[in-house]
Design an enzyme around this catalytic site. Structure first.
Site, PDB file in Angstrom:
ATOM      1  N   ASN A 111    -102.507  -8.792  25.015  1.00  0.00           N
ATOM      2  CA  ASN A 111    -103.456  -8.690  23.908  1.00  0.00           C
ATOM      3  C   ASN A 111    -104.802  -9.298  24.269  1.00  0.00           C
ATOM      4  O   ASN A 111    -104.871 -10.285  24.995  1.00  0.00           O
ATOM      5  CB  ASN A 111    -102.893  -9.380  22.662  1.00  0.00           C
ATOM      6  CG  ASN A 111    -101.636  -8.687  22.180  1.00  0.00           C
ATOM      7  OD1 ASN A 111    -101.356  -7.573  22.620  1.00  0.00           O
ATOM      8  ND2 ASN A 111    -100.894  -9.328  21.313  1.00  0.00           N
ATOM      9  N   HIS A 127    -105.027  -8.559  30.175  1.00  0.00           N
ATOM     10  CA  HIS A 127    -105.968  -7.454  29.946  1.00  0.00           C
ATOM     11  C   HIS A 127    -107.328  -7.923  29.451  1.00  0.00           C
ATOM     12  O   HIS A 127    -108.073  -7.146  28.866  1.00  0.00           O
ATOM     13  CB  HIS A 127    -105.353  -6.445  28.956  1.00  0.00           C
ATOM     14  CG  HIS A 127    -104.181  -5.699  29.521  1.00  0.00           C
ATOM     15  ND1 HIS A 127    -103.338  -4.923  28.762  1.00  0.00           N
ATOM     16  CD2 HIS A 127    -103.729  -5.595  30.802  1.00  0.00           C
ATOM     17  CE1 HIS A 127    -102.405  -4.382  29.541  1.00  0.00           C
ATOM     18  NE2 HIS A 127    -102.619  -4.783  30.776  1.00  0.00           N
TER      19      HIS A 127
HETATM   20  P1  OAD Z   1     -98.565  -0.510  21.871  1.00  0.00           P
HETATM   21  O1  OAD Z   1     -99.436  -0.128  20.719  1.00  0.00           O
HETATM   22  O2  OAD Z   1     -98.346   0.493  22.945  1.00  0.00           O
HETATM   23  O3  OAD Z   1     -97.120  -0.915  21.349  1.00  0.00           O
HETATM   24  C1  OAD Z   1     -96.926  -1.812  20.288  1.00  0.00           C
HETATM   25  C2  OAD Z   1     -95.431  -2.050  20.132  1.00  0.00           C
HETATM   26  O4  OAD Z   1     -95.275  -3.024  19.100  1.00  0.00           O
HETATM   27  C3  OAD Z   1     -94.639  -0.825  19.700  1.00  0.00           C
HETATM   28  O5  OAD Z   1     -93.514  -0.670  20.564  1.00  0.00           O
HETATM   29  C4  OAD Z   1     -94.191  -1.161  18.276  1.00  0.00           C
HETATM   30  O6  OAD Z   1     -92.895  -0.649  17.971  1.00  0.00           O
HETATM   31  C5  OAD Z   1     -94.154  -2.670  18.322  1.00  0.00           C
HETATM   32  N1  OAD Z   1     -94.313  -3.337  17.013  1.00  0.00           N
HETATM   33  C6  OAD Z   1     -94.971  -2.906  15.919  1.00  0.00           C
HETATM   34  N2  OAD Z   1     -94.918  -3.804  14.915  1.00  0.00           N
HETATM   35  C7  OAD Z   1     -94.198  -4.862  15.401  1.00  0.00           C
HETATM   36  C8  OAD Z   1     -93.798  -6.123  14.868  1.00  0.00           C
HETATM   37  N3  OAD Z   1     -94.125  -6.487  13.629  1.00  0.00           N
HETATM   38  N4  OAD Z   1     -93.077  -6.957  15.649  1.00  0.00           N
HETATM   39  C9  OAD Z   1     -92.742  -6.588  16.927  1.00  0.00           C
HETATM   40  N5  OAD Z   1     -93.098  -5.417  17.478  1.00  0.00           N
HETATM   41  C10 OAD Z   1     -93.820  -4.566  16.750  1.00  0.00           C
HETATM   42  O7  OAD Z   1     -99.172  -1.865  22.440  1.00  0.00           O
HETATM   43  P2  OAD Z   1     -98.966  -2.560  23.857  1.00  0.00           P
HETATM   44  O8  OAD Z   1     -97.592  -2.342  24.379  1.00  0.00           O
HETATM   45  O9  OAD Z   1     -99.448  -3.950  23.714  1.00  0.00           O
HETATM   46  O10 OAD Z   1    -104.234  -2.146  27.447  1.00  0.00           O
HETATM   47  O11 OAD Z   1     -99.977  -1.759  24.752  1.00  0.00           O
HETATM   48  C11 OAD Z   1    -100.136  -2.163  26.087  1.00  0.00           C
HETATM   49  C12 OAD Z   1    -101.533  -1.919  26.554  1.00  0.00           C
HETATM   50  O12 OAD Z   1    -101.845  -0.563  26.314  1.00  0.00           O
HETATM   51  C13 OAD Z   1    -102.616  -2.656  25.794  1.00  0.00           C
HETATM   52  O13 OAD Z   1    -102.787  -3.995  26.212  1.00  0.00           O
HETATM   53  C14 OAD Z   1    -103.819  -1.853  26.101  1.00  0.00           C
HETATM   54  C15 OAD Z   1    -103.239  -0.459  26.046  1.00  0.00           C
HETATM   55  O14 OAD Z   1    -103.681   0.379  26.968  1.00  0.00           O
HETATM   56  C16 OAD Z   1    -105.554  -2.066  27.763  1.00  0.00           C
HETATM   57  O15 OAD Z   1    -106.431  -1.894  26.944  1.00  0.00           O
HETATM   58  C17 OAD Z   1    -105.798  -2.238  29.221  1.00  0.00           C
END
Ligand code: OAD
Length: 255
Positions: A111, A127
């Protein structure tokens, strides 16, 4: 909570109570309950016709720097009043008492918000960080805070180049030092906890694999479990609900 959920939580508490080195990777989902949309949620309002992946991109900044800059300024204005939720707070509580529990907790985040820090945690940002800026041409850090209301491009004070947010975009390498810290923590942990990440973006998503290859137990906290075959214990609940309970049980068991 159902009885299965109690069993999974008890399993997680058991393995964590027997671990010394714990590596935690957080993603956008941990900030969802603070009111920050996750990365792959559909965007709303002015930006509903854009995909975040198309804006968080070095080619997009070259092609249309005003567009990318104004999107980040909008994101900053959306995030600036957001506060940590019980999930961030539980991790901070755990980190604060890690010494007492005989544990080291390495908190790695994808994040760019600062909610872990606001809660009192120390986190390694893979990131980048939303509130920092540097020159896209000479690389110089831009020290002065920039108000999110400023949507016009800001010139670098040294070379006049375009200032950009210090965020790792698609097409860019991760910063070396945070990545080394993350790799070491993943390779040396006995338990790896993945929280609120879709585990789609590499190299961060590979950390759980390294941990697993080195014998760690992998726990996932995500209401929509990911389907990667690595997870030993699923906790399919919102992080803000399950983490305070998990951390409270850890301390009870150790006290
Ligand atoms: P995503 O938006 O891809 O995924 C978010 C995840 O959080 C999903 O699997 C949801 O199911 C889960 N989720 C939602 N609400 C939740 C809650 N209350 N408790 C727990 N989990 C929950 O976000 P990231 O995996 O962080 O990079 O994305 C990775 C990277 O993709 C980011 O850092 C960004 C993006 O490209 C860059 O900008 C370089």
């Amino acid at each position: 909570m159902t009885s299965n959920a109690h069993i999974d939580l008890s399993k997680a508490v058991y393995v964590l109570n027997n671990a010394q080195h714990i590596c935690i990777l957080t993603g956008a989902g941990i900030s969802a309950e603070s009111g920050i949309p996750t990365f792959r949620d559909k965007q709303t309002g002015l930006w509903e016709n854009f995909r975040a992946e198309d804006l968080a991109n070095c080619d997009s900044f070259v092609r249309d720097p005003e567009l990318v800059w104004s999107w980040y300024q909008w994101r900053r204005s959306e995030v600036k009043d957001k506060r940590p939720n019980p999930a961030h707070e539980a991790l901070a509580t755990w980190q604060a008492k890690a010494g007492q529990l005989g544990q080291t907790i390495s908190l790695i985040t994808q994040n760019v918000d600062d909610l872990h820090e606001q809660a009192g945690s120390q986190a390694t940002h893979l990131h980048g960080e939303l509130w920092q800026n540097h020159c896209s041409e000479c690389g110089q850090t831009y020290e002065e805070a920039i108000d999110p209301a400023v949507t016009a491009l800001v010139p670098c004070k040294s070379c006049g180049g375009k200032v950009r947010p210090s965020i790792v975009w698609f097409g860019e390498m991760l910063p070396q030092e945070p990545w080394q810290i993350a790799q070491q923590a993943a390779e040396n942990c006995e338990v790896f906890i993945s929280i609120g990440t879709s585990s789609m973006v590499y190299p961060a998503a590979g950390l759980a694999q390294s941990a697993k290859q080195n014998g760690a137990t992998v726990i996932e906290i995500n209401p929509h479990p990911t389907d990667n075959g690595l997870v030993d214990i699923q906790l399919p609940y919102p992080a803000g609900e399950i983490l305070p309970e998990l951390v409270a049980q850890l301390s009870q068991a150790k006290n």
